[in-house]
Scaffold this active site. Structure first.
Site, PDB file in Angstrom:
ATOM      1  N   THR A  33       0.559  -1.054   0.053  1.00 43.13           N
ATOM      2  CA  THR A  33       0.001   0.252  -0.070  1.00 43.13           C
ATOM      3  C   THR A  33       0.919   1.297   0.007  1.00 43.13           C
ATOM      4  O   THR A  33       2.068   1.668  -0.141  1.00 43.13           O
ATOM      5  CB  THR A  33      -0.823   0.650   1.219  1.00 43.13           C
ATOM      6  N   PHE A  64       3.584  -1.231   4.868  1.00 44.17           N
ATOM      7  CA  PHE A  64       2.674  -0.827   5.181  1.00 44.17           C
ATOM      8  C   PHE A  64       3.366   0.627   5.101  1.00 44.17           C
ATOM      9  O   PHE A  64       4.716   0.945   5.946  1.00 44.17           O
ATOM     10  CB  PHE A  64       1.954  -0.625   6.514  1.00 44.17           C
ATOM     11  N   VAL A  90       8.344  -2.866   6.919  1.00 45.63           N
ATOM     12  CA  VAL A  90       7.620  -0.743   7.110  1.00 45.63           C
ATOM     13  C   VAL A  90       8.037  -0.062   5.900  1.00 45.63           C
ATOM     14  O   VAL A  90       9.671  -0.513   5.709  1.00 45.63           O
ATOM     15  CB  VAL A  90       8.271  -0.397   8.068  1.00 45.63           C
ATOM     16  N   LYS A  91       7.501   0.694   5.146  1.00 48.81           N
ATOM     17  CA  LYS A  91       7.763   1.483   4.569  1.00 48.81           C
ATOM     18  C   LYS A  91       8.316   2.624   4.235  1.00 48.81           C
ATOM     19  O   LYS A  91       7.938   3.318   4.896  1.00 48.81           O
ATOM     20  CB  LYS A  91       6.799   1.559   2.954  1.00 48.81           C
ATOM     21  N   ILE A  92       9.804   2.293   3.999  1.00 49.84           N
ATOM     22  CA  ILE A  92      10.175   4.041   4.641  1.00 49.84           C
ATOM     23  C   ILE A  92      10.595   4.833   2.835  1.00 49.84           C
ATOM     24  O   ILE A  92      11.515   4.033   1.982  1.00 49.84           O
ATOM     25  CB  ILE A  92      11.430   3.559   4.651  1.00 49.84           C
TER      26      ILE A  92
END
Length: 238
Positions: A33, A64, A90-92
């Site tokens: 997402t 996310f 975790v998207k960074i």
């Protein structure tokens, strides 16, 4: 249908009903997402949406993204997101909106053994910065935005191959082809050695046509034309 590829397909979106539909195809191995997709999907409560998604898909990887635009905020958000479930990545973003590298934050979060999906990558230097920041022995995703580069006319084969080589330098660095535009991108990404490709639901729905012959496509096309002609109720020979 059997999968004629080795690459993992992740459905890319933020509409839970479409996510369920994509997963029911049997072709989807995970989900991603991002804030833009959440906006398009009408999400109004981020954490509630995330929890609903994880309840619906408790055993597949799901990415996310943080919302912050500075390292301190991103770190706080990352710690919250990673606690949602073991399958969460975790998207960074690789840079902030000022162009500052997030590699120091990526390194800090990786040292905490948070599974990361480093996103918005468009250069080999950014790939190298991300992979160098990963803690040895951890599993992380490197998302290269091939589709967006193709949108401006770039030939990206060399970029993908170089990214593959960089990821291979540190085991556990998974290469993801992002911003898919057409079914053929899956064939390309698989051939070039990507581990994962993100695919929107409207393209996943086309995968049932894989394997059709050129003649079948021609026949399907003229049948579609004829169906539309009959519905228009037009006549040239009045």
């Amino acid at each position: 249908m059997s999968k004629p590829w080795k690459i993992s397909i992740y459905s890319d979106g933020a509409d839970l009903s479409k996510m369920k539909e994509s997963y029911a195809s049997g072709l989807v191995d995970g989900f991603t997402t991002n804030p833009s997709l959440m906006k398009a999907g009408g999400v109004t409560d981020y954490l509630s949406f995330a929890k609903d998604v994880l309840t619906a898909f408790p055993k597949v990887p799901i990415s996310f993204e943080v919302f912050g635009d500075d390292a301190e905020t991103m770190k706080k958000e990352a710690l919250i997101l990673k606690d949602l479930g073991d399958q969460v990545f975790v998207k960074i973003p690789i840079i902030d909106t000022k162009g500052n590298s997030m590699a120091p934050l990526i390194k800090e979060l990786s040292e905490l053994e948070i599974k990361l999906n480093v996103t918005a990558i468009t250069t080999t230097e950014q790939v190298r910065n991300a992979v160098d920041a990963f803690k040895v022995g951890t599993t992380n995703i490197v998302s290269i935005f091939v589709g967006r580069l193709n949108d401006v006319g770039m030939d990206t084969d060399a970029f993908v191959k170089e990214s593959r080589a960089i990821c291979d330098s540190k085991p556990g660095s998974l290469l993801l082809w992002a911003s898919t535009r057409e079914v053929y991108n899956i064939v390309q990404a698989d051939r070039l050695g990507c581990d994962i490709i993100t695919v929107p639901p409207q393209i996943i729905s086309k995968l049932k046509n894989l394997g059709k012959s050129a003649e079948e496509i021609s026949l399907d096309t003229v049948k579609a034309f004829q169906k539309d002609i009959s519905e228009l109720d037009f006549s040239i020979l009045d």
